[in-house]
Write an enzyme that holds these catalytic residues in place. Structure first.
Site, PDB file in Angstrom:
ATOM      1  CG  ASP A 104      -0.484  55.647  33.212  1.00  0.00           C
ATOM      2  OD1 ASP A 104       0.744  55.441  33.323  1.00  0.00           O
ATOM      3  OD2 ASP A 104      -1.256  55.666  34.189  1.00  0.00           O
ATOM      4  CG  HIS A 132      -2.024  44.714  32.676  1.00  0.00           C
ATOM      5  ND1 HIS A 132      -3.023  45.127  33.535  1.00  0.00           N
ATOM      6  CD2 HIS A 132      -1.653  43.488  33.112  1.00  0.00           C
ATOM      7  CE1 HIS A 132      -3.230  44.185  34.442  1.00  0.00           C
ATOM      8  NE2 HIS A 132      -2.405  43.192  34.213  1.00  0.00           N
ATOM      9  CB  CYS A 143       3.565  42.636   9.677  1.00  0.00           C
ATOM     10  SG  CYS A 143       3.257  44.351  10.162  1.00  0.00           S
ATOM     11  CB  CYS A 165      -0.888  47.155   9.614  1.00  0.00           C
ATOM     12  SG  CYS A 165       0.866  47.117   9.313  1.00  0.00           S
ATOM     13  CB  CYS A 167       1.153  44.184   6.245  1.00  0.00           C
ATOM     14  SG  CYS A 167       0.337  43.649   7.766  1.00  0.00           S
TER      15      CYS A 167
END
Ligand code: APR
Length: 261
Positions: A104, A132, A143, A165, A167
């Protein structure tokens, strides 16, 4: 001397004190925990949030992940007195590192505001290790580009599933999913901090998943004073020197006050 005073005393004389935190530290900020009453895994099937599902069914994974993210982070949430106490002890040089399972970002926010409030004083900056990963970012699986999570989650909520994305690669929340390895360098760093520590505080974690379960035990077997602060009992309680079954927002400011006086 009671348990809380002993922890504060040992932190004052420690060369290395380390805090390890779980969902319980953010519960008073309004972020739900995973287990226990009203835990997230009562409402959601944790089996749907695996790396395997992300790979085989990215569309379904993202649909569920949008709901999970809403459940966990929809409210505006801020660091509470426990995050602030740890940040203040870090700034004061009494806490070397904060290892967290939480994604968080609240430890970073607390440290930022504590450091901003002390611009003229000499300050230390504790290491924050997010074991995590972080829910505040996503990462392109092709990418590797990382970007802020909120706009990508909005796109997914609006129907772009999975979001991609520029890409063309699929975005993945920048967190460690079930079935995914924690980055080796991060685990090694956490383990060596646990081993090196003179005091190790495990705060607001059920201590049932790895490496949460083994880090306090590693610290204990290396001679560290281990303190557990958690509302419920944990499987590691019998290895700890001090167990405080109290609210994190009660205990940590009191420890900070004792350490700072
Ligand atoms: N003060 C002290 N303890 C608290 C408080 C509080 N205010 N509120 C809750 N707790 C305790 C609960 O009693 C519980 O034992 O925090 C603990 C939270 O346990 P979990 O929900 O299991 O969280 P955590 O240990 O961080 O979970 C580990 O499991 O599903 C995964 O990836 C997820 O990082 C998470 C990991």
């Amino acid at each position: 001397m009671d348990g809380l005073e002993r922890l504060a005393d040992d932190i004052c004389s420690a060369a290395t004190a380390v805090a390890f935190t779980g969902a319980g530290i953010s519960a008073p900020s309004g972020v739900p925990t995973f287990r226990g009453d009203d835990g997230v895994w009562d409402k959601f099937d944790e089996g749907q949030f695996t790396y395997g599902r992300f790979r085989s069914d990215p569309e379904g994974f993202w649909e569920d992940r949008v709901d999970l993210q809403r459940e966990m982070f929809d409210e505006a949430y801020e660091p509470n007195a426990a995050h602030e106490a740890l940040a203040a002890m870090g700034r004061g040089g009494d806490l070397e590192a904060i290892l967290t399972q939480n994604t968080d970002g609240l430890h970073g926010d607390a440290l930022e505001s504590v450091l901003a409030g002390s611009a003229t004083e000499e300050t230390n900056e504790p290491t924050i290790l997010e074991l995590h990963g972080t829910s505040r970012r996503v990462r392109c699986t092709d990418c590797g580009k990382r970007t802020a999570a909120d706009p990508i989650f909005e796109r997914a909520a609006d129907g772009e599933r999975p979001p991609t994305c520029d890409c063309g690669g699929v975005y993945k929340p920048d967190v460690v999913l079930f079935g995914e390895q924690l980055p080796e360098a991060v685990v090694q760093r956490a383990r060596s901090l646990a081993r090196e520590s003179d005091v190790f505080l495990a705060i607001g974690s059920s201590l049932v998943v790895e490496p949460a379960a083994s880090l306090p035990r590693l610290a204990a077997s290396s001679g560290s004073t281990v303190g557990i602060v958690n509302l419920e009992s944990t499987p590691v309680d019998s290895d700890a020197d001090v167990v405080l079954r109290e609210d994190v927002t009660e205990v940590l400011p009191r420890i900070r006050d004792l350490v700072e006086t």
